[in-house]
Motif scaffolding. Structure first.
Motif, short mmCIF file in Angstrom:
data_model
loop_
_atom_site.label_atom_id
_atom_site.label_comp_id
_atom_site.label_asym_id
_atom_site.label_seq_id
_atom_site.Cartn_x
_atom_site.Cartn_y
_atom_site.Cartn_z
N MET A 270 8.97 14.82 43.51
CA MET A 270 9.43 13.98 44.62
C MET A 270 8.94 12.55 44.45
O MET A 270 9.69 11.59 44.66
N ALA A 271 7.69 12.39 44.04
CA ALA A 271 7.16 11.03 43.83
C ALA A 271 7.97 10.30 42.76
O ALA A 271 8.33 9.14 42.92
N LEU A 272 8.31 11.01 41.69
CA LEU A 272 9.07 10.37 40.61
C LEU A 272 10.50 10.06 41.05
O LEU A 272 11.11 9.10 40.58
N ARG A 273 11.04 10.87 41.96
CA ARG A 273 12.35 10.54 42.52
C ARG A 273 12.28 9.26 43.35
O ARG A 273 13.16 8.38 43.24
N LEU A 274 11.26 9.15 44.19
CA LEU A 274 11.10 7.92 44.98
C LEU A 274 11.00 6.71 44.06
O LEU A 274 11.66 5.69 44.27
N ILE A 275 10.16 6.82 43.05
CA ILE A 275 9.91 5.70 42.15
C ILE A 275 11.20 5.30 41.43
O ILE A 275 11.54 4.11 41.34
N THR A 276 11.93 6.28 40.94
CA THR A 276 13.14 5.99 40.18
C THR A 276 14.18 5.30 41.06
O THR A 276 14.80 4.31 40.67
N LEU A 277 14.35 5.82 42.28
CA LEU A 277 15.34 5.20 43.17
C LEU A 277 14.91 3.78 43.56
O LEU A 277 15.73 2.86 43.54
N ASP A 278 13.64 3.61 43.89
CA ASP A 278 13.15 2.28 44.26
C ASP A 278 13.32 1.30 43.11
O ASP A 278 13.46 0.10 43.33
N ALA B 206 24.94 19.88 46.42
CA ALA B 206 24.45 18.52 46.15
C ALA B 206 25.56 17.59 45.66
O ALA B 206 26.60 18.03 45.18
N TYR B 207 25.29 16.30 45.78
CA TYR B 207 26.10 15.29 45.11
C TYR B 207 25.61 15.15 43.67
O TYR B 207 24.45 15.48 43.37
N ALA B 208 26.47 14.65 42.81
CA ALA B 208 26.12 14.52 41.40
C ALA B 208 24.85 13.70 41.22
O ALA B 208 23.98 14.03 40.41
N VAL B 209 24.73 12.64 42.01
CA VAL B 209 23.56 11.77 41.86
C VAL B 209 22.27 12.54 42.16
O VAL B 209 21.23 12.30 41.54
N GLN B 210 22.37 13.48 43.09
CA GLN B 210 21.18 14.25 43.47
C GLN B 210 20.79 15.21 42.34
O GLN B 210 19.61 15.38 42.02
N GLY B 211 21.81 15.81 41.73
CA GLY B 211 21.54 16.67 40.57
C GLY B 211 20.91 15.87 39.43
O GLY B 211 19.97 16.33 38.76
N TRP B 212 21.42 14.65 39.23
CA TRP B 212 20.89 13.80 38.17
C TRP B 212 19.42 13.48 38.43
O TRP B 212 18.58 13.55 37.52
N PHE B 213 19.09 13.14 39.67
CA PHE B 213 17.70 12.82 40.01
C PHE B 213 16.79 14.03 39.82
O PHE B 213 15.67 13.90 39.32
N ASP B 214 17.25 15.20 40.24
CA ASP B 214 16.42 16.39 40.10
C ASP B 214 16.09 16.62 38.63
O ASP B 214 14.95 16.93 38.27
N LYS B 215 17.10 16.46 37.78
CA LYS B 215 16.92 16.73 36.36
C LYS B 215 16.00 15.68 35.73
O LYS B 215 15.04 16.00 35.02
N ALA B 216 16.31 14.42 35.99
CA ALA B 216 15.54 13.33 35.38
C ALA B 216 14.08 13.36 35.85
O ALA B 216 13.15 13.27 35.04
N ALA B 217 13.89 13.51 37.15
CA ALA B 217 12.52 13.50 37.69
C ALA B 217 11.78 14.77 37.27
O ALA B 217 10.58 14.73 36.99
N GLY B 218 12.48 15.88 37.21
CA GLY B 218 11.85 17.13 36.79
C GLY B 218 11.36 17.05 35.34
O GLY B 218 10.24 17.47 35.02
#
Lengths: 389, 389
Positions: A240-248, A276-288
């Motif tokens: 979750m932290a990495l998702r916040l960072i990436t989006l910011d 999910a929306y595609a962007v959400q799947g992308w974030f989960d994968k990238a941040a994971g």
């Protein structure tokens, strides 16, 4: 500014090329214990570094490249022939490029509490390191480190390498904080700084945003006050932290290009909360994927170091900037949502008012803050000119 | 545009004044079960509402005021003489003000899944409501609701109140989504919309940001899949979500004004991770107070409703806007970090291109998105002129 050669009366620009030699990650250990600027002691400090090019006899052609928040010393090239990715600023490093490997001795250094503890190559000292006093990982007992501590460790490394003068310090984001800090802390040693997507201070808005990054981790019960080593790690909080960072670090313009596509064609987000929306799947994968290489406590320490940052450790930005006399090139990103171009225009004006030579150019692109990493090629010529001045 | 009176040949502006009558929260229950736009059924829908002014005989002087994410029907005035705070848009409501209580019949309505379940006055139906089928709170079994569902519930209320035509729908943020949706869903009933700090769609960037708001809650083990009613509630996750929302709704300019002051004079943040900056203490206090009045699942449902929003429920923004024929006034905030002025300029251009009468003015102030709530007074005259056209 490509290398030039004169052939039959014609001035030809030799084609610039990426650096093709293989890079070796080296390890540097400080002599004896290190005392932080906060007055605490770290018994043993080891950090990784890598160099490209050769130091000249005068020891004054070095360029230091401190890295951004989630980066490492690996600013260019490949460790192995079959590496899929090259260092993050490869686009401006090589023969005839701005960071010209024929001219300069380039040095990247892993920070203290570097994020990438599990990538198999980064060398760092931080909460995940073993505390010699207890033979267990420090966890949250590791001393609170600051940007100035990163700089001091680099200074010890440069001394050992025989670097007497830095032709330049160039860094992006947290790397730019280190560039500013170098110029303020060791003005006699730094001829130039290039601050890319920079911040010379954290205002209240940035301080609170950084705290979000680190405190979402602490919501994960597996974090356990930072003592998770040897057990299950707080991967949900870290992701979750990495998702916040990436989006910011991105920008709305980037979002526009992604649209409202669904993650799976037969799973309409309007039908169920889990769709999910595609962007959400992308974030989960990238941040994971990123989380799998990272240490949660290290993220907490890095975020805190950035919260604490104000150049020169002074009580005001104006006072902190006063020590900076190095020629300065500022390269903020037009649509940066994290370290705003507006704040850097203020730094430019303050530096100019005190007589520090300062140049300013905004980076473009749809990636917000990340224009300073993925979009650095656009600044190649500007950086080359500045380094030649 | 204050009320005018002609006295001895002089045109005098009567002084505008806040609405001083006490407000009564009323409750509206829909006849029979409600079927969501997603095709699910809610057995019993009840929402709160409040009105100021009088509906005329033609039933066409009504102005609907749907609320923003964390708001309620309480857009102006006081419930009791000793209320400390007045409704959120009190500055533009009253005799001689833009939302002129002498001219218009003003209606605020609590949304479905309204956040403020514990404030002692809000009336809403959502995950915290009792499911008649099980006699237990719905939790995450509550149907996924959308902005259009909020609008449909309002439509049922207006029918019951005898409103035949809306002179205008005016809302901020999530309230503006409802204004857009009203114009697209019931074009024959809506003469004007005023969309303040609006978004007519969520792009990928916004979608992912909203998901952060709701998913940080799920990191808190007390969330327990949404089944926390009667036990300890996920206050840490909820407070973190409200911190994210509040910061995203502010702007760097606001941060500048707060500076880098410490929370406690003898606790230097550089000395310990637990030592906070003043801004961090402020956020803890503000978000904590807010969390005490809020329901975590409701926040999740509201965020999801905003993620799903694209005006008219069409596959593209252009197609969704096509149904909007109502006169439109767009009032984005210049430094909004959440729903960008740039995106609203695009909506303006699309509406203008299709012949919908559209006006545009940017709100100013240091508060980012929140300029549309706390800074609404600056638009009083613009709104008054638009309503008189």
């Amino acid at each position: 500014m490509a290398a030039l050669s004169v052939v039959a009366g014609l001035v030809l620009a030799a084609p610039a090329s990426a650096y093709e030699g293989l890079i070796t990650k080296q390890s540097f250990e400080m002599d004896g214990p290190y005392t932080t600027v906060g007055g605490e002691t770290i018994a043993k400090v080891r950090v990784g570094f890598e160099t490209i090019g050769n130091l000249n006899a005068a020891g004054d052609n070095a360029i230091l490249v401190p890295h951004f928040f989630s980066g490492s010393s690996h600013f260019a090239g490949r460790y192995k022939d079959d590496d899929k990715a090259r260092g993050y600023w490869d686009a401006i490093v090589g023969s005839g490029k701005a960071l010209d490997t024929d001219k300069y001795f380039l040095i990247g250094v892993d920070s203290l509490a570097n994020l990438n503890t599990k990538d198999g190559i980064t060398v760092t000292t931080g909460p995940a390191s073993i505390d010699p006093a207890t033979a267990k990982p420090y966890g949250m007992r590791f001393p609170q480190v600051q940007i100035r501590d990163f700089v001091n460790v680099q200074k010890a490394l440069l001394d050992k390498l025989g670097v007497r003068k830095l032709h330049a310090v160039i860094g992006a984001s947290m790397g730019a904080m280190q560039a500013y800090e170098w110029a303020a802390a060791y003005p006699g040693m730094v001829d130039r700084i290039i601050a890319v997507i920079p911040g010379a201070t954290q205002d209240a808005y940035g301080i609170e945003r950084l705290r979000h990054w680190r405190q979402v981790i602490t919501l994960d019960p597996k974090w356990n006050g930072g003592d998770y080593y040897g057990g299950p790690e707080p991967m949900d909080g870290l992701t979750m932290a990495l998702r916040l960072i990436t989006l910011d670090a991105l920008a709305p313009e980037w979002g526009e290009s992604q649209g409202r596509k669904w993650a799976e064609a037969d799973k309409d987000p309007a039908k169920a909360m889990g769709n999910a929306y595609a962007v959400q799947g992308w974030f989960d994968k990238a941040a994971g994927a990123r989380a799998a290489l990272s240490d949660a406590n290290h993220l907490i320490y890095l975020a805190r170091a950035c919260e604490l940052f104000q150049v020169g450790g002074k009580s005001s930005l104006e006072e902190g900037l006063r020590a900076i006399r190095a020629k300065t090139l500022l390269l903020p990103s037009r649509n940066d949502q994290l370290l705003y171009a507006e704040a850097t225009r203020k730094v430019r004006d303050l530096l100019a008012a005190q007589g520090t030579p300062v140049a300013y150019q905004e980076l473009d692109g749809p990636m917000g803050h990340l224009n300073g990493v993925g979009g650095i090629a656009q600044a190649n010529d500007r950086i080359a000119r500045f380094l030649a001045q």
